[in-house]
Design a protein around this motif. Sequence first.
Motif, PDB file in Angstrom:
ATOM      1  N   GLN A   1       0.838  -1.194   0.000  1.00  0.00           N
ATOM      2  CA  GLN A   1       0.000   0.000   0.000  1.00  0.00           C
ATOM      3  C   GLN A   1       0.871   1.242   0.000  1.00  0.00           C
ATOM      4  N   GLY A   2       0.427   2.215  -0.761  1.00  0.00           N
ATOM      5  CA  GLY A   2       1.192   3.447  -0.867  1.00  0.00           C
ATOM      6  C   GLY A   2       0.350   4.517  -1.505  1.00  0.00           C
ATOM      7  N   ASP A   3       0.813   5.736  -1.382  1.00  0.00           N
ATOM      8  CA  ASP A   3       0.081   6.865  -1.913  1.00  0.00           C
ATOM      9  C   ASP A   3      -0.001   6.808  -3.435  1.00  0.00           C
ATOM     10  N   VAL A   4      -0.945   7.569  -3.989  1.00  0.00           N
ATOM     11  CA  VAL A   4      -1.036   7.712  -5.435  1.00  0.00           C
ATOM     12  C   VAL A   4       0.316   8.208  -5.951  1.00  0.00           C
ATOM     13  N   GLY A   5       0.872   7.510  -6.945  1.00  0.00           N
ATOM     14  CA  GLY A   5       2.137   7.948  -7.536  1.00  0.00           C
ATOM     15  C   GLY A   5       3.371   7.526  -6.769  1.00  0.00           C
ATOM     16  N   SER A   6       3.223   6.644  -5.768  1.00  0.00           N
ATOM     17  CA  SER A   6       4.390   6.245  -4.966  1.00  0.00           C
ATOM     18  C   SER A   6       5.215   5.150  -5.640  1.00  0.00           C
ATOM     19  N   GLY A   7       4.690   4.573  -6.716  1.00  0.00           N
ATOM     20  CA  GLY A   7       5.473   3.588  -7.467  1.00  0.00           C
ATOM     21  C   GLY A   7       5.225   2.141  -7.080  1.00  0.00           C
ATOM     22  N   LYS A   8       3.964   1.807  -6.786  1.00  0.00           N
ATOM     23  CA  LYS A   8       3.622   0.415  -6.441  1.00  0.00           C
ATOM     24  C   LYS A   8       3.839  -0.517  -7.631  1.00  0.00           C
ATOM     25  N   THR A   9       3.604   0.011  -8.842  1.00  0.00           N
ATOM     26  CA  THR A   9       3.743  -0.827 -10.039  1.00  0.00           C
ATOM     27  C   THR A   9       5.169  -1.343 -10.186  1.00  0.00           C
ATOM     28  N   MET A  10       6.156  -0.571  -9.727  1.00  0.00           N
ATOM     29  CA  MET A  10       7.550  -1.027  -9.808  1.00  0.00           C
ATOM     30  C   MET A  10       7.786  -2.247  -8.907  1.00  0.00           C
ATOM     31  N   VAL A  11       7.093  -2.292  -7.772  1.00  0.00           N
ATOM     32  CA  VAL A  11       7.205  -3.459  -6.887  1.00  0.00           C
ATOM     33  C   VAL A  11       6.629  -4.680  -7.602  1.00  0.00           C
ATOM     34  N   ALA A  12       5.470  -4.491  -8.234  1.00  0.00           N
ATOM     35  CA  ALA A  12       4.850  -5.581  -8.990  1.00  0.00           C
ATOM     36  C   ALA A  12       5.766  -6.040 -10.124  1.00  0.00           C
ATOM     37  N   ALA A  13       6.352  -5.073 -10.832  1.00  0.00           N
ATOM     38  CA  ALA A  13       7.246  -5.408 -11.955  1.00  0.00           C
ATOM     39  C   ALA A  13       8.447  -6.220 -11.472  1.00  0.00           C
ATOM     40  N   ALA A  14       9.003  -5.850 -10.305  1.00  0.00           N
ATOM     41  CA  ALA A  14      10.163  -6.573  -9.760  1.00  0.00           C
ATOM     42  C   ALA A  14       9.794  -8.024  -9.458  1.00  0.00           C
ATOM     43  N   CYS A  15       8.588  -8.229  -8.902  1.00  0.00           N
ATOM     44  CA  CYS A  15       8.150  -9.596  -8.586  1.00  0.00           C
ATOM     45  C   CYS A  15       7.961 -10.415  -9.870  1.00  0.00           C
ATOM     46  N   CYS A  16       7.391  -9.780 -10.904  1.00  0.00           N
ATOM     47  CA  CYS A  16       7.218 -10.465 -12.199  1.00  0.00           C
ATOM     48  C   CYS A  16       8.586 -10.820 -12.791  1.00  0.00           C
ATOM     49  N   PHE A  17       9.538  -9.926 -12.628  1.00  0.00           N
ATOM     50  CA  PHE A  17      10.904 -10.144 -13.118  1.00  0.00           C
ATOM     51  C   PHE A  17      11.527 -11.358 -12.415  1.00  0.00           C
ATOM     52  N   LEU A  18      11.366 -11.423 -11.080  1.00  0.00           N
ATOM     53  CA  LEU A  18      11.900 -12.558 -10.315  1.00  0.00           C
ATOM     54  C   LEU A  18      11.236 -13.865 -10.734  1.00  0.00           C
ATOM     55  N   ALA A  19       9.921 -13.815 -10.969  1.00  0.00           N
ATOM     56  CA  ALA A  19       9.203 -15.019 -11.402  1.00  0.00           C
ATOM     57  C   ALA A  19       9.783 -15.521 -12.726  1.00  0.00           C
ATOM     58  N   TRP A  20       9.957 -14.598 -13.666  1.00  0.00           N
ATOM     59  CA  TRP A  20      10.487 -14.951 -14.988  1.00  0.00           C
ATOM     60  C   TRP A  20      11.888 -15.544 -14.878  1.00  0.00           C
ATOM     61  N   LYS A  21      12.750 -14.922 -14.077  1.00  0.00           N
ATOM     62  CA  LYS A  21      14.121 -15.408 -13.907  1.00  0.00           C
ATOM     63  C   LYS A  21      14.147 -16.794 -13.272  1.00  0.00           C
ATOM     64  N   SER A  22      13.072 -17.126 -12.525  1.00  0.00           N
ATOM     65  CA  SER A  22      13.016 -18.434 -11.865  1.00  0.00           C
ATOM     66  C   SER A  22      12.193 -19.442 -12.665  1.00  0.00           C
ATOM     67  N   GLY A  23      11.779 -19.058 -13.878  1.00  0.00           N
ATOM     68  CA  GLY A  23      11.077 -20.005 -14.746  1.00  0.00           C
ATOM     69  C   GLY A  23       9.575 -20.068 -14.531  1.00  0.00           C
ATOM     70  N   TRP A  24       8.995 -19.023 -13.929  1.00  0.00           N
ATOM     71  CA  TRP A  24       7.552 -19.014 -13.677  1.00  0.00           C
ATOM     72  C   TRP A  24       6.881 -17.883 -14.456  1.00  0.00           C
ATOM     73  N   GLN A  25       5.575 -18.081 -14.735  1.00  0.00           N
ATOM     74  CA  GLN A  25       4.787 -17.034 -15.395  1.00  0.00           C
ATOM     75  C   GLN A  25       4.069 -16.175 -14.356  1.00  0.00           C
ATOM     76  N   SER A  26       3.674 -14.969 -14.778  1.00  0.00           N
ATOM     77  CA  SER A  26       2.938 -14.051 -13.894  1.00  0.00           C
ATOM     78  C   SER A  26       1.659 -13.591 -14.586  1.00  0.00           C
TER      79      SER A  26
END
Length: 701
Positions: free
Chosen positions: A284-309
């Motif tokens: 949770q974070g304020d409008v414009g705090s960059g939550k999508t970047m946290v989501a993107a990082a998790c998707c990146f880790l999933a991909w690097k580990s051979g999983w889909q998001s």
Amino acid sequence: MGLTLRDGVQALPGIGEARARGLGKLGLATVEDLLRYFPRDYEDRRTRTAIRQAPEGQPVCVAAMVADTPRVSYIRKGLELTKVRAVDASGAMDVTFFNQSYVKNALIPGEAYIFYGTVTGFGQRRQMNNPVFEPEDRARFTGRIMPVYPLTAGISNNRLAGLTLRCVEECAGAMPEILPAPVRQEHALAAAEFSYRNIHFPADENALDLARRRLIFEELFYLSCGLSLLRARRDLGEGPVFRVQDLEPFYALPPFRLTGAQKKAIAEAAADCASGRPMNRLVQGDVGSGKTMVAAACCFLAWKSGWQSALMAPTEILAEQHFRTLSSLLAPAGMRPGLLTGSMRPGEKRRLRAALAAGEIDLLIGTHALLSEGVDFARLGLVVTDEQHRFGVAQRAALAAKGGAGDGGARLSPHVLVMSATPIPRTLALIIYGDLDVSVIDQLPPGRTPVETFLVGEDKRQRMYGFVRKQVELGRQVYIVCPAVEDAPAEEAPGEAPGFADLKAVTAYARELREHIFPDLRVGFVHGKLKPRDKEAAMAAFAAGETQVLVSTTVIEVGVDVPNASLIIVENADRFGLSQLHQLRGRVGRGKHQSYCVLVTANRNPETRARLKVLTDTTDGFRIAEEDLKLRGPGDFFGRRQHGLPQLRIADLAGDTRVLKEAQEAAQALLSWDPGLERPEHAPLREQVARLFREQADIFN
């Protein structure tokens, strides 16, 4: 034969099909529902006074005789007055009723009644407007503390109180005593029968306090038990293991540096994903705090580990927006994103589904249709979702079924990351999202220009319209937000919702702006009652710059990213909570242009204006959330059930923190002794918790 708890409301006198439907709108189908429907307030009708001695401007009971035949006069269309003279030994008063013609036959000359209302005027000119009344020899609701209930059209407070009184008299003793006896004794809680009698018709203030404390404790105790069981169930699950933890390659992808708060949230999520149990984390974070970047990082880790998001957005427009953002960020690293929306051609959907099942798509973005049948992942390991998509039983089962297989071949539950743009005080978040771990992003990226916020009255309206024109002339776009969709019918306005007819209504206001105020501008409108296709089209037209001014309800709160929108005007701002206003303000200030938020209110109440002034003083969502919680409490704080918690009937998570702490400790003590509430004596408690957590009922299967 008497009433039972399970009898339907139509077993009560005077309740036919039409009134049963009205009660149904309040969620009242049975006698037990009525007993569990608690008052929102109380009126002290114990003070009785003579007409001449009645204090000015204070509600009191006056016993008086009707001195003449009531007279009805028609002032204008929609306004009808019924007047009657009432007398007692001390003097006389004129009693006036508005639009209540039934009074003409209900008040009989020469009969004595008790009138409850506010007496005004002095000497021979005493009067009372719109009082509640009943025959003195058959008084039920005077001489006592009277409950005031939340109502709906066609159901008056007197009728609802009458029905509840009948239920209390016949069935309060049948209400089950579910709280374990040791818990009741240790915390000095009143018995169930006493509590249900006195929450509706309290004998005195002390009895009401005892009843309230028992029922608040009970509700928070059930809540604490359910959340503990949810968490315990979750901890037993098995999730995919993301072994790759080096995030430096990801941090090199965006054209800006992430904030410390973003990196901390990413590290917390990465640790969850490596733990072997399914992640259930709220970011949770304020409008414009960059939550999508946290989501993107998790998707990146999933991909690097051979999983889909999978990433689910509440609307197609937002899904397309996320697709553009994440594609530009992740595709250069080699990730293969895909977009699935309902408006795609059948052939496109088929090709996309085939690529997904073959493992040729690493991240699929779309609406909650991603969970539908026929959307098959090769190896789904992570789902990112908006807070509007908290999962119930069916969704969780569908999600688990799509999870990829682990090394041993067993199907694993995917990790879940929930993004919330509603800043919630951390202590409250830990209670509300008790089944989730919580990460807070409390920093904004550098370089964002704060939105300038102004509070104005109706006298500044023309100047405000001039400011709208100026913004449009500069090439910008404008949101105008209203609290209502349509004007209230005239017959519903008096009494039902004071001032409702004065609210700016979206459809009528958009027409007025289009035809009279801005005939040369392109004005559109959108609200929640539109068909989804029409709503999407209106939002898309604004996003594309085809509409210059968009009149809307709060449907834009979870909104489109339109960097060109530089002004948002909120009409009747006093009708919104601070957190909601802050969310709406977040629709602007997303581009490079200086942006503005104008809060319009005709309300001159000093407390109301002081509350709204908080928005003009700060853009810190967490500070605003704390203020909102203090002023309004969590029921209003969250608007219409946004947070996925079971609906609380009487407890206030902000105001009842001391009782909450007691209830949590009592629940933990009980569950440490009987972890699954499996003991026979706890069966009623287990059933009650399951009822409260209907959406999560699988925790008891």
